[in-house]
Design a protein around this motif. Sequence first.
Motif, PDB file in Angstrom:
ATOM      1  N   ASP A  77       0.861  -1.167   0.000  1.00 19.79           N
ATOM      2  CA  ASP A  77       0.000   0.000   0.000  1.00 19.79           C
ATOM      3  C   ASP A  77       0.910   1.234   0.000  1.00 19.79           C
ATOM      4  N   PRO A 125       2.119   9.078  -9.976  1.00 23.47           N
ATOM      5  CA  PRO A 125       1.188   8.232 -10.731  1.00 23.47           C
ATOM      6  C   PRO A 125       1.881   7.656 -11.966  1.00 23.47           C
ATOM      7  N   ASP A 176      -0.197   3.067  -8.445  1.00 29.23           N
ATOM      8  CA  ASP A 176      -1.419   2.924  -9.228  1.00 29.23           C
ATOM      9  C   ASP A 176      -2.511   2.384  -8.312  1.00 29.23           C
ATOM     10  N   GLN A 177      -3.593   3.103  -8.201  1.00 27.69           N
ATOM     11  CA  GLN A 177      -4.735   2.718  -7.379  1.00 27.69           C
ATOM     12  C   GLN A 177      -4.328   2.387  -5.943  1.00 27.69           C
ATOM     13  N   GLY A 178      -3.407   3.192  -5.400  1.00 32.12           N
ATOM     14  CA  GLY A 178      -3.000   3.057  -4.013  1.00 32.12           C
ATOM     15  C   GLY A 178      -1.950   2.006  -3.717  1.00 32.12           C
ATOM     16  N   THR A 179      -1.423   1.368  -4.780  1.00 33.42           N
ATOM     17  CA  THR A 179      -0.419   0.305  -4.600  1.00 33.42           C
ATOM     18  C   THR A 179       0.856   0.652  -5.358  1.00 33.42           C
TER      19      THR A 179
END
Length: 72
Positions: free
Chosen positions: A23, A43, A62-65
Amino acid sequence: MTSKPTSPVPPEDGSADSYVGLDAERAEQLARIRGWSVVRSLPPGSIITMEYLEGRINFEVDQGTVIRCWLG
């Protein structure tokens, strides 16, 4: 005679790949605990300069990972 400025030495915390899959918030906390002075999260596809900065760790998120990590 003046002394040469010294660069900060990056921490030796193992492989940058050890952050991949974490994360993003946890990866940033862990990097700071391990001694990284600059932690940068970006990003995918971000346009960045290519200068190398001692003591910096970079995360592509990407998407919090964290999907990619590199030093400098």
